[in-house]
Structures are given as structure tokens and as C-alpha cells.
Design a protein around this motif. Structure first.
Motif, mmCIF file in Angstrom:
data_model
loop_
_atom_site.group_PDB
_atom_site.id
_atom_site.type_symbol
_atom_site.label_atom_id
_atom_site.label_comp_id
_atom_site.label_asym_id
_atom_site.label_seq_id
_atom_site.Cartn_x
_atom_site.Cartn_y
_atom_site.Cartn_z
ATOM 1 N N GLN A 17 -1.881 -6.877 6.992
ATOM 2 C CA GLN A 17 -1.047 -5.690 6.895
ATOM 3 C C GLN A 17 -0.953 -5.108 8.290
ATOM 4 O OE1 GLN A 17 -2.708 -2.924 4.029
ATOM 5 N NE2 GLN A 17 -1.379 -1.256 4.680
ATOM 6 N N GLY A 18 0.242 -4.798 8.737
ATOM 7 C CA GLY A 18 0.354 -4.218 10.081
ATOM 8 C C GLY A 18 1.767 -4.310 10.612
ATOM 9 N N TYR A 19 1.978 -3.651 11.740
ATOM 10 C CA TYR A 19 3.315 -3.565 12.318
ATOM 11 C C TYR A 19 3.893 -4.933 12.675
ATOM 12 C CZ TYR A 19 2.279 1.459 12.867
ATOM 13 O OH TYR A 19 1.959 2.781 12.661
ATOM 14 N N LEU A 64 -7.211 0.181 -6.078
ATOM 15 C CA LEU A 64 -7.620 1.488 -5.568
ATOM 16 C C LEU A 64 -8.441 1.278 -4.308
ATOM 17 C CD1 LEU A 64 -8.520 3.203 -8.975
ATOM 18 C CD2 LEU A 64 -6.476 3.582 -7.576
ATOM 19 N N GLU A 65 -8.070 1.977 -3.250
ATOM 20 C CA GLU A 65 -8.759 1.858 -1.958
ATOM 21 C C GLU A 65 -9.666 3.058 -1.753
ATOM 22 O OE1 GLU A 65 -6.220 1.330 1.418
ATOM 23 O OE2 GLU A 65 -5.248 -0.439 0.569
ATOM 24 N N ILE A 66 -10.890 2.759 -1.397
ATOM 25 C CA ILE A 66 -11.871 3.817 -1.116
ATOM 26 C C ILE A 66 -12.460 3.524 0.242
ATOM 27 C CG2 ILE A 66 -14.112 4.741 -1.855
ATOM 28 C CD1 ILE A 66 -12.751 3.225 -4.610
ATOM 29 N N ARG A 121 -12.993 13.465 -2.918
ATOM 30 C CA ARG A 121 -13.023 14.424 -4.017
ATOM 31 C C ARG A 121 -12.519 13.805 -5.316
ATOM 32 N NH1 ARG A 121 -12.674 20.632 -2.513
ATOM 33 N NH2 ARG A 121 -12.581 21.503 -4.601
ATOM 34 N N GLN A 122 -11.559 12.907 -5.209
ATOM 35 C CA GLN A 122 -11.058 12.227 -6.408
ATOM 36 C C GLN A 122 -12.127 11.328 -7.012
ATOM 37 O OE1 GLN A 122 -7.340 10.811 -4.339
ATOM 38 N NE2 GLN A 122 -6.575 11.014 -6.420
ATOM 39 N N LEU A 123 -12.856 10.642 -6.121
ATOM 40 C CA LEU A 123 -13.895 9.740 -6.605
ATOM 41 C C LEU A 123 -15.049 10.514 -7.227
ATOM 42 C CD1 LEU A 123 -14.425 6.709 -6.724
ATOM 43 C CD2 LEU A 123 -15.773 6.925 -4.645
ATOM 44 N N GLU A 149 -6.098 -4.960 8.442
ATOM 45 C CA GLU A 149 -5.028 -3.971 8.632
ATOM 46 C C GLU A 149 -4.825 -3.659 10.096
ATOM 47 O OE1 GLU A 149 -5.588 -0.429 6.313
ATOM 48 O OE2 GLU A 149 -7.392 0.157 7.364
ATOM 49 N N GLY A 150 -3.633 -3.187 10.426
ATOM 50 C CA GLY A 150 -3.326 -2.874 11.822
ATOM 51 C C GLY A 150 -3.044 -4.116 12.647
ATOM 52 N N VAL A 151 -2.583 -5.185 11.989
ATOM 53 C CA VAL A 151 -2.252 -6.408 12.722
ATOM 54 C C VAL A 151 -0.911 -6.193 13.428
ATOM 55 C CG1 VAL A 151 -1.802 -8.888 12.545
ATOM 56 C CG2 VAL A 151 -3.425 -7.799 10.980
ATOM 57 N N GLU A 152 -0.948 -6.262 14.753
ATOM 58 C CA GLU A 152 0.264 -5.969 15.525
ATOM 59 C C GLU A 152 0.781 -7.154 16.329
ATOM 60 O OE1 GLU A 152 -0.466 -2.476 17.896
ATOM 61 O OE2 GLU A 152 -0.542 -1.145 16.148
ATOM 62 N N THR A 153 -0.086 -8.142 16.577
ATOM 63 C CA THR A 153 0.357 -9.256 17.422
ATOM 64 C C THR A 153 0.046 -10.611 16.787
ATOM 65 O OG1 THR A 153 -1.757 -9.497 18.591
ATOM 66 C CG2 THR A 153 -0.197 -7.897 19.505
ATOM 67 N N VAL A 161 4.741 15.729 8.390
ATOM 68 C CA VAL A 161 3.347 15.993 8.734
ATOM 69 C C VAL A 161 2.540 14.746 8.364
ATOM 70 C CG1 VAL A 161 1.377 17.552 8.415
ATOM 71 C CG2 VAL A 161 3.703 18.429 8.151
ATOM 72 N N SER A 162 1.720 14.277 9.292
ATOM 73 C CA SER A 162 0.936 13.064 9.046
ATOM 74 C C SER A 162 -0.140 13.302 7.988
ATOM 75 C CB SER A 162 0.273 12.621 10.347
ATOM 76 O OG SER A 162 -0.754 11.690 10.074
ATOM 77 N N PRO A 163 -0.368 12.301 7.127
ATOM 78 C CA PRO A 163 -1.456 12.429 6.152
ATOM 79 C C PRO A 163 -2.810 12.660 6.836
ATOM 80 C CG PRO A 163 -0.575 10.185 6.159
ATOM 81 C CD PRO A 163 0.345 11.036 6.973
ATOM 82 N N LEU A 164 -2.936 12.186 8.090
ATOM 83 C CA LEU A 164 -4.186 12.406 8.814
ATOM 84 C C LEU A 164 -4.420 13.901 9.037
ATOM 85 C CD1 LEU A 164 -3.907 9.554 11.471
ATOM 86 C CD2 LEU A 164 -5.370 9.605 9.439
ATOM 87 N N ASP A 165 -3.339 14.685 9.060
ATOM 88 C CA ASP A 165 -3.457 16.128 9.241
ATOM 89 C C ASP A 165 -3.594 16.897 7.930
ATOM 90 O OD1 ASP A 165 -3.347 16.125 12.028
ATOM 91 O OD2 ASP A 165 -1.157 16.011 12.007
ATOM 92 N N LYS A 175 6.201 -2.019 9.221
ATOM 93 C CA LYS A 175 5.684 -0.652 9.162
ATOM 94 C C LYS A 175 5.762 -0.191 7.705
ATOM 95 C CE LYS A 175 6.459 0.860 13.779
ATOM 96 N NZ LYS A 175 6.676 1.941 14.706
ATOM 97 N N PRO A 176 5.138 0.946 7.367
ATOM 98 C CA PRO A 176 5.379 1.495 6.032
ATOM 99 C C PRO A 176 6.867 1.833 5.906
ATOM 100 C CG PRO A 176 3.496 2.578 7.088
ATOM 101 C CD PRO A 176 4.172 1.744 8.134
ATOM 102 N N ILE A 177 7.475 1.498 4.781
ATOM 103 C CA ILE A 177 8.921 1.674 4.602
ATOM 104 C C ILE A 177 9.216 2.454 3.321
ATOM 105 C CG2 ILE A 177 9.683 -0.349 5.937
ATOM 106 C CD1 ILE A 177 9.568 -1.983 3.365
ATOM 107 N N GLU A 193 0.853 -1.187 0.000
ATOM 108 C CA GLU A 193 0.000 0.000 0.000
ATOM 109 C C GLU A 193 0.886 1.232 0.000
ATOM 110 O OE1 GLU A 193 -2.878 0.483 3.214
ATOM 111 O OE2 GLU A 193 -3.595 2.374 2.344
ATOM 112 N N ALA A 194 0.623 2.132 -0.955
ATOM 113 C CA ALA A 194 1.375 3.382 -1.023
ATOM 114 C C ALA A 194 0.775 4.365 -0.030
ATOM 115 C CB ALA A 194 1.311 3.949 -2.433
ATOM 116 N N LEU A 195 1.612 4.962 0.807
ATOM 117 C CA LEU A 195 1.149 5.925 1.808
ATOM 118 C C LEU A 195 1.988 7.196 1.688
ATOM 119 C CD1 LEU A 195 0.797 3.258 4.610
ATOM 120 C CD2 LEU A 195 -1.119 4.608 3.703
ATOM 121 N N ILE A 196 1.305 8.310 1.530
ATOM 122 C CA ILE A 196 2.029 9.560 1.280
ATOM 123 C C ILE A 196 2.663 10.105 2.556
ATOM 124 C CG2 ILE A 196 0.040 11.109 1.609
ATOM 125 C CD1 ILE A 196 1.084 12.718 -0.839
ATOM 126 N N ARG A 197 3.817 10.723 2.393
ATOM 127 C CA ARG A 197 4.526 11.388 3.485
ATOM 128 C C ARG A 197 4.874 12.792 3.037
ATOM 129 N NH1 ARG A 197 2.366 8.040 5.689
ATOM 130 N NH2 ARG A 197 3.151 6.196 6.734
#
Ligand code: C2E
Ligand code: MG
Ligand code: MG
Ligand code: MG
Length: 287
Positions: A262-264, A154-156, A127-129, A242-246, A77-81, A268-270, A64-68
Motif C-alpha cells: 500500500q503506498g503512493y 479492523l486495524e489497530i 477508545r473504540q477498542l 505501507e508507505g511504499v513509494e518506490t 483537516v488531516s486525521p492526524l490533527d 494515493k487514497p482516492i 483502507e478507508a481513511l477519513i477526511r
């Protein structure tokens, strides 16, 4: 200082009442500064993509591509912000286009290097959709980069997908008809009905990471995850957690028939460089 602000606000009339509250001033100032930075970030090459691997058992089956955003003053700055701000200002269209092109280009480059081909997921915003040029834009990006649509996902998010179904359905259908994989992100948070879900041209559900928390102690989270797994099964959709940690979360998800994670716990995202190394290692494991 607050008195001055109040005085100035009064001077400017009743509409400026919101400036009476200093915490609002700060939030607003921060937002305005971020927005100004966002307008020049693309031109200044401040964005980067990180990639988070998705695994089946031990091998990578997707990314998964995640923007930074590396802001010159604030640092990362976090994408959440900034994604919500980009949405609000319309800057998400050029930024989203950059993400798609960069991701497709990178995926193609890895394939040309002989690395094992994996599907690359890109997040789409509301907005893209809603943009009537989306399908053409995606088509042109695939042509330009040479990536086969079979390697694009594509994830929506669920709430976005359920909004204005009359325009969303044909658009998603067109993308799916091209051979692109469509998935519903953060699934389980948006209260969509089975019948609504059934009408969507989608390939998979990604269980929201909030349900992973305290899965062993929180019985309602456990039931929700079980229900989502049953839903995916009955609609013949693939399921990604997603978010599988244990290890415990992984075991429980496996017992429900979930096979992509997918998860830590895995990674992590690399960066692209680290990802390349991981993909090469992945190939070595299979061969
Ligand atoms: P998302 O699409 O649901 O992405 C998953 C988020 O969960 C990522 O946060 C990832 O780093 C984080 N994550 C992954 N595994 C774990 C884990 O095991 N534990 C925890 N606690 N977190 C985990 P990130 O990268 O900060 O992205 C946040 C959100 O920003 C994304 O959520 C997505 O909605 C949005 N976003 C990121 N990149 C883009 C983009 O290029 N375009 C758009 N439109 N949105 C993006
Ligand atoms: Mg996502
Ligand atoms: Mg998600
Ligand atoms: Mg999310």
C-alpha cells in the motif's frame, strides 16, 4: 496585548499562568475551535471516506478507508490533527461508528454492482477498542449493511493493541471469531515482544511507513523491516507494507516475502468514485 493577557491572567489567579505564553494561547484557541467544529461535523455531513488500494502484484486485494474532514473554514483537516482530539473528547465513538457504517455500506454497494469483492480495512482507535459495546456495534453494523464479516478488516495500532491486554484479547478474539480480519497497524513502532504478539488474535502485520524511508541507505531501517518480515513469517501472519513509494522499496519488500503493498507507488487514497473506476478496471484486467 501580551501585557493585557498577563494582567488578566494574574487577575484570575495563579492557575492561569499558562496563558502568559502567546503561542499556547494560539494552540489552545485553535484546538477549541477545532473541537467546536468537530461536535457539529457529523450532523453537517462534513466527513468523507477516501480509500487507498492495497495491491498484490498488479491487482487490488484490499482497500483502507481513511477519513477526511472538510471543515467549512479551514478546508481539509488531516486525521492526524482531529483524530487525537476526537479521542480526547469521546467524539471518536460516534465518528468511528459513522466510518464503520459508511465503509461497510460502500463495500456492500460495490459488491452488489458486480465489482470484484475486496476486503475493506477500517481503523479503530484506542477508545473504540476500550468500549465494551464495540463487538455488538460491529455485529449490528454488519447486519444492517449486509456485508459479510469476511470482507471486513479492523486495524489497530501496535501501541493500542498492547494496552490492557486482559480486555483487548477477548474483544479481538470475539471479532476474529465472527470472521473479521484483524491487523496491527504501524507495526514496529511500539516495541511489542514476540510473546505478547503471539497471544494476540490477529491475522496480519502492517509495517509502519517510517521504515520505508531511505531503505537503501539506512541500514537500521533495512534490518528492522527484515526482522518484522521474519517475525510475521514465524507467527504465520500475513504482512502488508505501507508507505511504499518506490520501485526499489517494492523489490526489497518482495525479496523478504512481503506480498501486499500500500503506498503512493501504487495509489494515493482516492474518492469513492475513483475507487469504483479502479475496481472496475481491476476486474477487466483479471477477466
Ligand atoms: P494509517 O492508518 O497508518 O494510514 C496510512 C496513512 O499513510 C494515511 O494517512 C495515508 O494517506 C498515508 N500514506 C499512504 N501511502 C503513503 C505513502 O506512500 N507515503 C506517505 N508519505 N504516506 C502514505 P492519512 O489518511 O492522513 O491518515 C493518517 C492516520 O489517521 C491514519 O494512519 C490513521 O491512524 C488515522 N485515521 C485515518 N482515518 C481514520 C479513521 O477513520 N479512524 C481512526 N481511528 N483513525 C483514522
Ligand atoms: Mg491504518
Ligand atoms: Mg499505518
Ligand atoms: Mg499511521
Amino acid at each position: 496585548n501580551a501585557d493585557t493577557a498577563m494582567y488578566q491572567a494574574k487577575e484570575h489567579g495563579r492557575n492561569n499562568f499558562q496563558f502568559f505564553f502567546p503561542e499556547m494561547n494560539i494552540a489552545l484557541a485553535k484546538k477549541m475551535m477545532l473541537e467546536a467544529g468537530l461536535r457539529t461535523a457529523l450532523d453537517n455531513n462534513e466527513f468523507q471516506l477516501h480509500y487507498q488500494p492495497q495491491y498484490d502484484h498488479e491487482k487490488i486485494v484490499g482497500l483502507e478507508a481513511l477519513i477526511r474532514w472538510q471543515h467549512p473554514v479551514y478546508g481539509i483537516v488531516s486525521p492526524l490533527d482531529f483524530i487525537p482530539l476526537a479521542e480526547e473528547t469521546g467524539l471518536i465513538n460516534p465518528i468511528g461508528q459513522w466510518v464503520l457504517e459508511k465503509a461497510c455500506q460502500q463495500c456492500m454497494e460495490w459488491q452488489q454492482q458486480g465489482l470484484p469483492p475486496v476486503r475493506l480495512a477500517v481503523n479503530l482507535s484506542m477508545r473504540q477498542l476500550q468500549d465494551k459495546h464495540l463487538v455488538t456495534m460491529v455485529q449490528q453494523t454488519l447486519q444492517k449493511t449486509g456485508l459479510s464479516p469476511a470482507y471486513l478488516e479492523l486495524e489497530i495500532t501496535e501501541s493500542i493493541a498492547m494496552h490492557r491486554l486482559d480486555t483487548v484479547i477477548p474483544r479481538l478474539q470475539a471479532l476474529q471469531d465472527m470472521g473479521i480480519h484483524i491487523s496491527i497497524d504501524d507495526f514496529g513502532t511500539g516495541y511489542s515482544s514476540l510473546s505478547c504478539l503471539q497471544s494476540l488474535p490477529i491475522n496480519s502485520l502492517k509495517i509502519d511507513q517510517s521504515f520505508m524511508r531511505n531503505m537503501s541507505t539506512n541500514t537500521s531501517n533495512t534490518s528492522i523491516v527484515s526482522a518484522i518480515a521474519a517475525m510475521a513469517h514465524s507467527l504465520s501472519l500475513s504482512l502488508v507494507a505501507e508507505g511504499v513509494e518506490t520501485e526499489a522499496q517494492l523489490e526489497f519488500l518482495r525479496s523478504l516475502g512481503c506480498s501486499t503493498f500500500q503506498g503512493y507507488y501504487f495509489s494515493k487514497p482516492i474518492s469513492a468514485t475513483e475507487c469504483e473506476w479502479l475496481l472496475a478496471n481491476n476486474a477487466a484486467k483479471i477477466g
